[in-house]
Design a protein around this motif. Structure first.
Motif, mmCIF file in Angstrom:
data_model
loop_
_atom_site.group_PDB
_atom_site.id
_atom_site.type_symbol
_atom_site.label_atom_id
_atom_site.label_comp_id
_atom_site.label_asym_id
_atom_site.label_seq_id
_atom_site.Cartn_x
_atom_site.Cartn_y
_atom_site.Cartn_z
ATOM 1 N N GLY A 110 -4.596 -6.909 -7.885
ATOM 2 C CA GLY A 110 -3.412 -6.334 -6.855
ATOM 3 C C GLY A 110 -3.078 -5.039 -5.950
ATOM 4 O O GLY A 110 -2.959 -4.382 -4.951
ATOM 5 N N VAL A 141 11.439 -5.900 -9.204
ATOM 6 C CA VAL A 141 11.834 -6.827 -9.492
ATOM 7 C C VAL A 141 12.767 -8.228 -8.764
ATOM 8 O O VAL A 141 12.362 -8.974 -8.445
ATOM 9 N N GLU A 142 13.920 -7.656 -8.978
ATOM 10 C CA GLU A 142 14.789 -8.828 -8.353
ATOM 11 C C GLU A 142 15.375 -8.930 -7.459
ATOM 12 O O GLU A 142 15.504 -9.375 -6.744
ATOM 13 N N ALA A 150 2.007 -6.685 0.032
ATOM 14 C CA ALA A 150 -0.061 -6.147 0.145
ATOM 15 C C ALA A 150 -0.518 -6.213 -1.409
ATOM 16 O O ALA A 150 -2.137 -5.585 -1.026
ATOM 17 N N GLY A 151 0.143 -6.367 -1.897
ATOM 18 C CA GLY A 151 -0.815 -5.668 -3.057
ATOM 19 C C GLY A 151 0.692 -5.052 -4.356
ATOM 20 O O GLY A 151 1.259 -4.780 -4.312
ATOM 21 N N ALA A 152 -0.171 -5.031 -5.392
ATOM 22 C CA ALA A 152 1.282 -3.966 -5.851
ATOM 23 C C ALA A 152 0.277 -2.617 -7.291
ATOM 24 O O ALA A 152 -1.210 -3.601 -7.331
ATOM 25 N N ILE A 172 7.458 2.329 -15.619
ATOM 26 C CA ILE A 172 6.729 1.402 -15.090
ATOM 27 C C ILE A 172 5.745 2.813 -15.410
ATOM 28 O O ILE A 172 4.582 2.726 -15.065
ATOM 29 N N THR A 220 12.092 -6.269 -15.406
ATOM 30 C CA THR A 220 10.750 -6.235 -15.263
ATOM 31 C C THR A 220 9.515 -6.822 -16.396
ATOM 32 O O THR A 220 8.578 -7.226 -16.019
ATOM 33 N N LEU A 223 7.310 -1.830 2.511
ATOM 34 C CA LEU A 223 6.453 -2.445 1.611
ATOM 35 C C LEU A 223 7.193 -2.843 0.495
ATOM 36 O O LEU A 223 7.930 -1.456 -0.486
ATOM 37 N N VAL A 246 7.383 -1.285 -7.782
ATOM 38 C CA VAL A 246 7.501 -1.838 -8.493
ATOM 39 C C VAL A 246 8.365 -2.564 -9.718
ATOM 40 O O VAL A 246 8.023 -3.499 -10.624
ATOM 41 N N ALA A 247 9.262 -1.123 -10.233
ATOM 42 C CA ALA A 247 10.188 -1.309 -11.098
ATOM 43 C C ALA A 247 11.383 -2.745 -10.823
ATOM 44 O O ALA A 247 12.209 -2.836 -11.219
ATOM 45 N N GLN A 266 6.590 -4.632 -3.475
ATOM 46 C CA GLN A 266 5.323 -5.082 -4.340
ATOM 47 C C GLN A 266 5.209 -6.201 -5.052
ATOM 48 O O GLN A 266 4.974 -6.037 -5.906
ATOM 49 N N TRP A 267 6.258 -7.055 -4.588
ATOM 50 C CA TRP A 267 6.688 -8.360 -5.375
ATOM 51 C C TRP A 267 6.345 -9.474 -4.263
ATOM 52 O O TRP A 267 7.210 -9.399 -3.500
ATOM 53 N N HIS A 301 7.227 -12.197 -4.373
ATOM 54 C CA HIS A 301 9.311 -12.905 -4.122
ATOM 55 C C HIS A 301 9.945 -12.323 -3.611
ATOM 56 O O HIS A 301 11.165 -12.669 -2.950
ATOM 57 N N SER A 337 -5.537 -4.244 -4.030
ATOM 58 C CA SER A 337 -5.296 -5.267 -1.745
ATOM 59 C C SER A 337 -5.060 -4.541 -1.854
ATOM 60 O O SER A 337 -4.813 -3.778 -0.068
ATOM 61 N N LEU A 338 -3.675 -3.471 -2.592
ATOM 62 C CA LEU A 338 -2.686 -2.429 -1.910
ATOM 63 C C LEU A 338 -3.370 -1.129 -1.256
ATOM 64 O O LEU A 338 -3.482 -1.510 -0.439
#
Lengths: 152, 158
Positions: free
Chosen positions: B143, A115-116, A148-150, B71, B104, A133, A112-113, A135-136, A138, B146-147
């Motif tokens: 979220g 992001v870009e 599918a989520g984060a 994180i 982040t 997968l 999840v770190a 976690q973003w 976008h 969901s995951l």
């Protein structure tokens, strides 16, 4: 006769990758789960017995990477998981690679770190993961990685 | 107690130094985990690394966490219901190999219990303030559920 439980190897580096793996731990309920990480103390912290320790490595050290790859391979051969899952980074990718080479199902959940854009490990994982997968939302694409989520 | 933590992999003397500079002006004592940093704090308690086994109790004792935008620490703060102030590492100052921590915090700013400090002044003001903890209605729980549900479904179908 009871049905054989699905065996899952869940591997990640210490720090954030490991905390993310722990945050999704309930997904493995009912499975025969083996955890592997790079910092031994983290297993005890989460009351995990029979956890495995992988040598840490990064793209900066080829020697450590080779050691880590062989260790990952030995773990997959010995424990024979049906599925190998990782949240990163390089040591987890090596477990996925070992899983792929031995015909296992593989799951990569990019940190999840990132992001870009996906991490380097995350991009490489796309070539070997059965389920890939991010976690973003976008960062998801029709051909993967999917969202599918984060954990955050 | 205010807990400052910079992770174990890279030094982050800029953050440690900033808090040390105004530690005497704060109303609460500070404990700083300085990791690989070389700056020695003068006005606050410090420790090189917190052992994984002790980490939970130190976290439980803290009322607020100050951290690099890692994180692992964000998730731990959430797990213990503690407000967290994030100071992103910057590649231009040699604090990381790229600026992903800036990206982040760009996404995390404004979430319940998460505060982003871009200047020392921001940081000091947050530390003098009474910050809200992440609430139980934290939207990020949706979220995560969901995951987890998705992964469970995938594993069940293997």
């Amino acid at each position: 006769m009871t049905e054989k439980k699905l065996k899952v190897l869940a591997a990640s580096s210490g720090g954030g990758h490991w905390e993310q793996l722990m945050a999704m731990r309930s997904a493995f309920e009912g499975c025969d789960i083996v955890f592997a990480t790079t910092i031994p103390g983290l297993l005890a912290k989460y009351d995990i017995r029979d956890g495995l320790v992988l040598p840490d490595c990064s793209r900066d050290s080829i020697t450590m990477s080779i050691r880590c790859f062989f260790s990952a391979f030995a773990i997959v051969i010995k424990h024979k998981p049906d599925v190998v899952i990782s949240t990163g980074a390089a040591p987890g990718l090596f477990c996925l690679l070992a899983g792929k080479l031995t015909g296992k199902r593989t799951i990569w959940i990019d940190s999840v770190a990132n992001v870009e854009k996906l991490s380097l490990s995350g991009k490489l994982a796309g070539r070997i993961a059965s389920l890939w997968l991010t976690q973003w939302q976008h960062l998801s694409r029709p051909d993967g990685p999917h969202y599918a989520g984060a954990v955050l | 107690m205010i807990l400052v933590t910079v992770g174990t992999q890279l030094p982050f003397d800029r953050l440690v130094k900033a808090v040390d500079t105004f530690a005497n002006d704060l109303t609460r004592p500070v404990l700083a985990q300085i990791g690989k940093g070389t700056y020695t704090p003068q006005n606050m308690k410090w420790i090189k690394n917190i052992e994984p086994a002790d980490f939970d109790s130190v976290f439980r004792d803290a009322t607020v966490i100050v951290s690099h935008a890692g994180i692992g620490t964000v998730l731990t703060a959430k797990r213990f219901g503690k407000p967290i102030i994030l100071v992103p590492r910057q590649a231009s100052l040699g604090e990381h190999r790229n600026d992903h921590q800036l990206a982040t915090v760009g996404q995390l700013a404004g979430r319940p219990g998460i505060y982003v400090a871009h200047t020392d002044e921001d940081l000091k003001n947050y530390l003098l303030d009474d910050l809200d903890s992440p609430s139980h209605e934290d939207p990020s729980e949706v979220g995560r559920t969901s995951l987890v549900t998705y992964l469970k479904g995938y594993l069940a179908a293997v």
